[in-house]
Design a protein around this motif. Structure first.
Motif, mmCIF file in Angstrom:
data_model
loop_
_atom_site.group_PDB
_atom_site.id
_atom_site.type_symbol
_atom_site.label_atom_id
_atom_site.label_comp_id
_atom_site.label_asym_id
_atom_site.label_seq_id
_atom_site.Cartn_x
_atom_site.Cartn_y
_atom_site.Cartn_z
ATOM 1 N N MET A 1 0.836 -1.172 0.000
ATOM 2 C CA MET A 1 0.000 0.000 0.000
ATOM 3 C C MET A 1 0.885 1.241 0.000
ATOM 4 S SD MET A 1 -2.751 1.299 2.866
ATOM 5 C CE MET A 1 -3.882 -0.017 2.562
ATOM 6 N N LYS A 2 0.566 2.169 -0.874
ATOM 7 C CA LYS A 2 1.300 3.431 -0.969
ATOM 8 C C LYS A 2 0.478 4.526 -0.296
ATOM 9 C CE LYS A 2 3.327 4.101 -5.008
ATOM 10 N NZ LYS A 2 3.491 4.166 -6.478
ATOM 11 N N ILE A 3 1.128 5.271 0.599
ATOM 12 C CA ILE A 3 0.429 6.268 1.405
ATOM 13 C C ILE A 3 1.067 7.639 1.218
ATOM 14 C CG2 ILE A 3 -0.195 6.952 3.755
ATOM 15 C CD1 ILE A 3 -0.171 3.996 4.501
ATOM 16 N N LEU A 4 0.225 8.653 1.166
ATOM 17 C CA LEU A 4 0.662 10.045 1.134
ATOM 18 C C LEU A 4 0.172 10.723 2.407
ATOM 19 C CD1 LEU A 4 1.760 12.641 -0.198
ATOM 20 C CD2 LEU A 4 -0.464 12.844 -1.357
ATOM 21 N N VAL A 5 1.097 11.260 3.186
ATOM 22 C CA VAL A 5 0.763 12.030 4.387
ATOM 23 C C VAL A 5 1.000 13.493 4.048
ATOM 24 C CG1 VAL A 5 1.324 12.461 6.804
ATOM 25 C CG2 VAL A 5 1.364 10.120 5.920
ATOM 26 N N VAL A 6 0.004 14.338 4.325
ATOM 27 C CA VAL A 6 0.098 15.757 3.995
ATOM 28 C C VAL A 6 0.288 16.572 5.268
ATOM 29 C CG1 VAL A 6 -1.063 17.708 2.913
ATOM 30 C CG2 VAL A 6 -1.375 15.408 1.976
ATOM 31 N N GLY A 7 1.383 17.330 5.313
ATOM 32 C CA GLY A 7 1.678 18.197 6.441
ATOM 33 C C GLY A 7 3.158 18.186 6.754
ATOM 34 N N SER A 8 3.553 19.012 7.724
ATOM 35 C CA SER A 8 4.985 19.140 7.998
ATOM 36 C C SER A 8 5.320 19.272 9.480
ATOM 37 C CB SER A 8 5.537 20.377 7.265
ATOM 38 O OG SER A 8 4.888 21.542 7.742
ATOM 39 N N GLY A 9 4.427 18.863 10.348
ATOM 40 C CA GLY A 9 4.671 19.040 11.768
ATOM 41 C C GLY A 9 4.918 17.737 12.516
ATOM 42 N N VAL A 55 -2.902 16.274 -5.826
ATOM 43 C CA VAL A 55 -3.789 15.357 -6.558
ATOM 44 C C VAL A 55 -3.063 14.757 -7.752
ATOM 45 C CG1 VAL A 55 -5.895 15.225 -7.960
ATOM 46 C CG2 VAL A 55 -5.916 16.442 -5.782
ATOM 47 N N LYS A 56 -2.332 15.585 -8.476
ATOM 48 C CA LYS A 56 -1.583 15.090 -9.636
ATOM 49 C C LYS A 56 -0.575 14.021 -9.199
ATOM 50 C CE LYS A 56 1.274 16.536 -13.479
ATOM 51 N NZ LYS A 56 2.531 17.154 -13.713
ATOM 52 N N PHE A 57 0.170 14.293 -8.110
ATOM 53 C CA PHE A 57 1.136 13.323 -7.615
ATOM 54 C C PHE A 57 0.438 12.028 -7.198
ATOM 55 C CE2 PHE A 57 3.327 11.232 -4.144
ATOM 56 C CZ PHE A 57 4.576 11.036 -4.701
ATOM 57 N N ALA A 58 -0.662 12.148 -6.466
ATOM 58 C CA ALA A 58 -1.383 10.963 -5.990
ATOM 59 C C ALA A 58 -1.877 10.109 -7.158
ATOM 60 C CB ALA A 58 -2.548 11.385 -5.099
ATOM 61 N N ARG A 59 -2.352 10.744 -8.194
ATOM 62 C CA ARG A 59 -2.825 9.999 -9.368
ATOM 63 C C ARG A 59 -1.669 9.336 -10.104
ATOM 64 N NH1 ARG A 59 -7.281 14.357 -11.418
ATOM 65 N NH2 ARG A 59 -8.966 13.613 -10.081
ATOM 66 N N GLU A 60 -0.591 10.084 -10.305
ATOM 67 C CA GLU A 60 0.561 9.540 -11.037
ATOM 68 C C GLU A 60 1.207 8.369 -10.301
ATOM 69 O OE1 GLU A 60 3.108 12.909 -11.634
ATOM 70 O OE2 GLU A 60 1.932 13.654 -13.323
ATOM 71 N N GLU A 61 1.295 8.471 -8.986
ATOM 72 C CA GLU A 61 1.951 7.425 -8.188
ATOM 73 C C GLU A 61 0.996 6.334 -7.722
ATOM 74 O OE1 GLU A 61 5.218 6.995 -7.623
ATOM 75 O OE2 GLU A 61 5.503 8.688 -8.991
ATOM 76 N N LYS A 62 -0.283 6.481 -8.075
ATOM 77 C CA LYS A 62 -1.306 5.499 -7.680
ATOM 78 C C LYS A 62 -1.327 5.307 -6.155
ATOM 79 C CE LYS A 62 -1.336 3.050 -12.085
ATOM 80 N NZ LYS A 62 -0.650 4.013 -12.860
ATOM 81 N N ILE A 63 -1.463 6.426 -5.452
ATOM 82 C CA ILE A 63 -1.519 6.418 -3.984
ATOM 83 C C ILE A 63 -2.809 5.725 -3.548
ATOM 84 C CG2 ILE A 63 -1.661 7.882 -1.928
ATOM 85 C CD1 ILE A 63 1.109 7.875 -3.258
ATOM 86 N N ASP A 64 -2.700 4.808 -2.589
ATOM 87 C CA ASP A 64 -3.862 4.063 -2.103
ATOM 88 C C ASP A 64 -4.594 4.793 -0.985
ATOM 89 O OD1 ASP A 64 -3.446 1.589 -3.672
ATOM 90 O OD2 ASP A 64 -1.591 1.491 -2.518
ATOM 91 N N LEU A 65 -3.864 5.571 -0.182
ATOM 92 C CA LEU A 65 -4.457 6.246 0.967
ATOM 93 C C LEU A 65 -3.745 7.557 1.185
ATOM 94 C CD1 LEU A 65 -6.252 6.172 3.594
ATOM 95 C CD2 LEU A 65 -4.273 5.100 4.704
ATOM 96 N N THR A 66 -4.525 8.619 1.419
ATOM 97 C CA THR A 66 -3.961 9.922 1.765
ATOM 98 C C THR A 66 -4.431 10.284 3.166
ATOM 99 O OG1 THR A 66 -3.922 10.660 -0.529
ATOM 100 C CG2 THR A 66 -3.857 12.366 1.145
ATOM 101 N N VAL A 67 -3.493 10.683 4.013
ATOM 102 C CA VAL A 67 -3.803 11.094 5.387
ATOM 103 C C VAL A 67 -3.397 12.557 5.515
ATOM 104 C CG1 VAL A 67 -3.363 10.692 7.827
ATOM 105 C CG2 VAL A 67 -3.343 8.765 6.234
ATOM 106 N N VAL A 68 -4.364 13.408 5.848
ATOM 107 C CA VAL A 68 -4.082 14.833 6.016
ATOM 108 C C VAL A 68 -3.940 15.113 7.504
ATOM 109 C CG1 VAL A 68 -4.902 17.170 5.591
ATOM 110 C CG2 VAL A 68 -5.370 15.362 3.925
ATOM 111 N N GLY A 69 -2.726 15.575 7.878
ATOM 112 C CA GLY A 69 -2.458 15.857 9.287
ATOM 113 C C GLY A 69 -2.986 17.214 9.651
#
Length: 69
Positions: A1-9, A55-69
């Protein structure tokens, strides 16, 4: 599973750290991330408020789950 976490803290660091413990996770990206997330994930040079690039990155990399911190 490929995950994208959004945030920097610290919250995102904790999320990445815990997600990394799952055997189902194959790759974690963090946008934009920080020094702590860089230890467990691949930081991306995409600001957390740049929705179109995220969104473009998530689509290109076929991200399965995005978590926004």
């Amino acid at each position: 599973m490929k995950i994208l976490v959004v945030g920097s803290g610290g919250r995102e660091h904790a999320l990445v750290w815990k997600l990394r413990q799952s055997p189902k996770v194959t790759k974690i990206y963090c946008a934009p991330g920080n020094a702590g997330t860089a230890l467990e994930a691949e930081n991306l040079n995409i600001p957390s408020d740049d929705i179109h690039r995220l969104v473009k990155f998530a689509r290109e990399e076929k991200i399965d789950l995005t978590v926004v911190g």
